[in-house]
Every structure is written in structure tokens, then in C-alpha cells.
Scaffold this active site. Structure first.
Site, mmCIF file in Angstrom:
data_model
loop_
_atom_site.group_PDB
_atom_site.id
_atom_site.type_symbol
_atom_site.label_atom_id
_atom_site.label_comp_id
_atom_site.label_asym_id
_atom_site.label_seq_id
_atom_site.Cartn_x
_atom_site.Cartn_y
_atom_site.Cartn_z
ATOM 1 N N TYR A 1 0.901 -1.352 0.034
ATOM 2 C CA TYR A 1 0.122 -0.134 -0.007
ATOM 3 C C TYR A 1 0.797 1.238 -0.169
ATOM 4 O O TYR A 1 0.775 2.317 -0.706
ATOM 5 C CB TYR A 1 -0.874 0.151 1.088
ATOM 6 C CG TYR A 1 -1.813 1.326 1.157
ATOM 7 C CD1 TYR A 1 -2.602 1.622 0.448
ATOM 8 C CD2 TYR A 1 -1.535 2.378 2.171
ATOM 9 C CE1 TYR A 1 -3.422 2.746 0.187
ATOM 10 C CE2 TYR A 1 -2.272 3.383 2.224
ATOM 11 C CZ TYR A 1 -3.227 3.649 1.408
ATOM 12 O OH TYR A 1 -3.938 4.884 1.532
ATOM 13 N N LYS B 1 1.157 4.167 -2.800
ATOM 14 C CA LYS B 1 1.067 5.603 -2.403
ATOM 15 C C LYS B 1 2.349 6.456 -2.798
ATOM 16 O O LYS B 1 2.354 7.677 -3.236
ATOM 17 C CB LYS B 1 0.483 6.039 -1.015
ATOM 18 C CG LYS B 1 -0.946 5.538 -0.869
ATOM 19 C CD LYS B 1 -1.784 6.243 -2.047
ATOM 20 C CE LYS B 1 -3.220 6.036 -1.963
ATOM 21 N NZ LYS B 1 -4.097 6.777 -2.634
#
Length: 251
Positions: free
Chosen positions: A151, A155
Site C-alpha cells: 500500500y 502511494k
């Protein structure tokens, strides 16, 4: 001239709050999402304020993105503002225990989805020498935390793509900005924990998290600055949060 904004992930959280604020300030809306019922409800709610068009598609599939954008009626084809908000987190596992399906979902949604939508919209901005692209990142794109691995990587990619867009589009007079929120109380944790609402609630207990409306206020501020002003990178925390891993839950 009245402006038109395209917002991905518009059916909940930051996307929905931004759509509501934009509508009340007379910005025409193209609302994108996967859940047609929620899109229709939002269209009905906001049409009393402004013109609203809805597009149902999943940003992970490039053919669907292109088909949806190409289907826009003439009065919505002129997109002034692109809000790349759609994204997701799946699981909170150590790297060695990671689920490959979760990895694919995050990379496809957070990275490839942003690329597909941007690729479909940017050419018209380049042609006009005008436009605004706002990418919703995360503090996870600035600071890696335990079990965040893929994750966070997705990002970090958003952060890099935002910088790359700004450099490449500078010659075309296009403004580009990223907003990186800390903890925001949305469906985010419920999705991450695969519908475990009780576990999701614990993420926001003991302190006041950011609300979607807080980020929407900031988005509206950023996009309404005079055109010569570009707020290019912005980190936003709740007061109780000091970093990706430090939260005062007795605040």
C-alpha cells in the site's frame, strides 16, 4: 466561465464530500464510481445545485475508462479539473505473509487507475493549455509503516507520478497538486479489513480523525487559487497524529 470537474471514487468519503462542496459552489460535475445506485443518488442530490453527469466504471480497467470518458456528452467534454481520488487499501499483512490478490488490487487501483484516467483526460488540457489535476495521495506515500509495504509503495508511486506530471505538464500551463492525508474517517479501513466493521472502528477510536469534509475544504481551497498559484504538495494530519505511526489516542 463555469468549470467542470471530474471526480473518481465519488460515491463515498473524500470524493463524495468534494462533489457536494463543488456542487454548492456551482462547479459542474462528472461523478465516477463503480456503484451505480450510489452514483444515481448523488446525482439526484446535487442536481439541484449544478449540472451532474455520472459515469459507472472501474478505474482498474483501461478500456472501460476510455469508453466512459469518450461517452461524455458535449456539455461535459470540457474538463477543467481532474480529481484522482479513487484508491484502496487491502489487508495489513507483513510482506512475507502478503496476499497477491491484495497487492494486485492496490497497484491496479492506486497506480494504474490514476494513470488510465489521467491519460484519458490530459490531452484536452494540453490542447487548451489549461487545466488542474489534483491527486489524492496519503501519508503512506511519505512514510512507510509496519505491514504497509505494498500500500505504501502504491502511494509512493502516486507521489512520484504527481511530481512527474507537474514537470512534464509545466510547458502546457497545467497545474498539478497532491494532497496527502493522514487518518481520515471513511470506508477506507472497512475495505482494508474486508468488511470487518468492528475492527475498522478501532482505527478511529480515542481521538478525532480527519473527516472527508476537512479534505474537501482543502481541495476546494487549492483549486480556487488564482491561476498563477499552484499549491503543489500538501500533507494533512488530524491534530492527534504526529506521523504515520504516532497517534495520541488519548487526545
Amino acid at each position: 466561465m463555469q468549470q467542470t470537474a471530474l471526480i473518481t471514487g465519488a460515491t463515498s468519503g473524500i470524493g463524495k464530500a468534494t462533489a457536494q462542496l463543488f456542487a454548492k459552489n456551482n462547479i459542474n460535475l462528472i461523478l465516477c464510481g463503480r456503484r451505480i445506485e450510489k452514483l444515481q443518488q448523488l446525482q439526484q442530490e446535487l442536481s439541484q445545485f449544478t449540472k451532474v453527469h455520472i459515469l459507472q466504471f472501474d478505474v482498474r480497467y483501461n478500456d472501460d475508462v476510455k469508453k466512459a470518458i469518450n461517452s461524455l456528452p458535449d456539455e461535459f467534454k470540457h474538463i477543467n479539473i481532474l480529481i484522482n481520488n479513487a484508491g484502496n487499501a487491502h489487508g495489513l499483512d507483513s510482506f512475507q505473509n502478503g496476499n497477491i490478490d491484495d497487492w494486485d488490487a492496490m497497484i491496479d487501483g492506486n497506480v494504474k487507475g490514476l494513470l488510465y484516467v489521467s491519460k484519458a483526460v490530459i490531452p484536452q488540457m494540453v490542447e487548451r493549455n489549461n487545466g488542474f489535476i489534483l491527486n489524492i495521495g496519503s501519508i503512506a506515500g511519505k512514510d512507510v509503516y509496519p505491514n504497509g509495504n505494498v500500500y505504501c509503495a502504491s502511494k509512493f508511486a502516486v507521489n512520484a507520478l504527481n511530481k512527474g506530471m507537474r514537470i512534464d505538464l509545466n510547458q502546457h500551463n497545467i497545474r498539478v497538486c497532491a494532497i496527502h492525508p493522514g487518518l481520515v474517517e471513511t470506508e477506507f479501513s472497512e475495505v482494508r479489513f474486508k468488511g470487518d466493521s468492528e475492527r475498522a472502528k478501532t482505527v478511529y477510536q480515542g481521538y478525532k480523525a480527519l473527516q472527508p469534509e476537512d479534505i474537501a475544504d482543502i481541495i476546494y481551497f487549492v483549486v480556487t487559487r488564482p491561476y498563477h498559484v499552484n499549491i503543489e504538495d500538501l500533507i494533512v494530519y488530524p491534530t492527534a497524529q504526529a506521523s504515520a505511526t504516532i497517534v495520541n489516542k488519548n487526545a
